[in-house]
Design a protein around this motif. Structure first.
Motif, short mmCIF file in Angstrom:
data_model
loop_
_atom_site.label_atom_id
_atom_site.label_comp_id
_atom_site.label_asym_id
_atom_site.label_seq_id
_atom_site.Cartn_x
_atom_site.Cartn_y
_atom_site.Cartn_z
N LEU A 35 2.13 -9.78 -9.15
CA LEU A 35 1.40 -9.64 -7.90
C LEU A 35 2.33 -9.39 -6.71
N ILE A 36 3.42 -10.13 -6.64
CA ILE A 36 4.34 -10.00 -5.50
C ILE A 36 5.14 -8.70 -5.59
N ALA A 37 5.76 -8.47 -6.76
CA ALA A 37 6.57 -7.26 -6.90
C ALA A 37 5.70 -6.01 -6.85
N GLY A 38 4.49 -6.11 -7.39
CA GLY A 38 3.57 -4.97 -7.33
C GLY A 38 3.19 -4.61 -5.92
N TYR A 39 2.99 -5.63 -5.10
CA TYR A 39 2.66 -5.40 -3.69
C TYR A 39 3.84 -4.75 -2.97
N LEU A 40 5.03 -5.27 -3.22
CA LEU A 40 6.22 -4.73 -2.54
C LEU A 40 6.51 -3.29 -2.95
N SER A 42 4.14 -1.16 -3.87
CA SER A 42 2.90 -0.41 -3.63
C SER A 42 2.24 0.06 -4.93
N ILE A 43 2.25 -0.79 -5.93
CA ILE A 43 1.58 -0.49 -7.20
C ILE A 43 0.10 -0.81 -7.01
N PRO A 44 -0.79 0.06 -7.49
CA PRO A 44 -2.23 -0.19 -7.32
C PRO A 44 -2.66 -1.52 -7.95
N ILE A 45 -3.66 -2.15 -7.35
CA ILE A 45 -4.10 -3.48 -7.77
C ILE A 45 -4.57 -3.49 -9.24
N ALA A 46 -5.18 -2.41 -9.69
CA ALA A 46 -5.64 -2.36 -11.09
C ALA A 46 -4.45 -2.44 -12.05
N TRP A 47 -3.38 -1.77 -11.71
CA TRP A 47 -2.19 -1.82 -12.57
C TRP A 47 -1.55 -3.20 -12.52
N ARG A 48 -1.59 -3.83 -11.36
CA ARG A 48 -1.06 -5.19 -11.25
C ARG A 48 -1.85 -6.16 -12.11
N MET A 49 -3.18 -5.96 -12.17
CA MET A 49 -4.02 -6.81 -13.02
C MET A 49 -3.70 -6.61 -14.50
N ILE A 50 -3.39 -5.37 -14.86
CA ILE A 50 -2.97 -5.09 -16.23
C ILE A 50 -1.66 -5.82 -16.53
N ASP A 51 -0.74 -5.79 -15.59
CA ASP A 51 0.52 -6.52 -15.76
C ASP A 51 0.27 -8.02 -15.90
#
Length: 87
Positions: A35-40, A42-51
């Protein structure tokens, strides 16, 4: 490289149960990291949820292993208690 640590439980499950706990902690750490690294980055939220799902689904086999280790540990303690009472 982290998978190499899981050879220990394969050799001696009860003595190396800490490795399973380590795996559970690592699975829990995946969620805030994604969640943190994805935000930094700019990874889309759907991909962050997959991670994040890797951490959630990774806990399932580890929790099953931990339950089995606890049962084996309790069984070995009960057997050693029986052996001492026979002596």
């Amino acid at each position: 490289m982290i998978a190499v640590a899981f050879i220990g439980p394969y050799v001696d499950l009860v003595r190396n149960k800490w490795v399973v706990t380590f795996g559970l902690i690592a699975c829990a750490a995946v969620i805030p990291l994604a969640l943190i690294a994805g935000y930094l980055r700019s990874i889309p939220i759907a991909w962050r949820m997959i991670d994040c799902s890797f951490g959630v689904f990774g806990c399932i086999p580890l929790l099953l292993c931990r339950r089995a280790i606890t049962a084996i540990e309790g069984q070995s303690i009960a057997e050693s208690g029986e052996d001492k009472s026979k002596q």
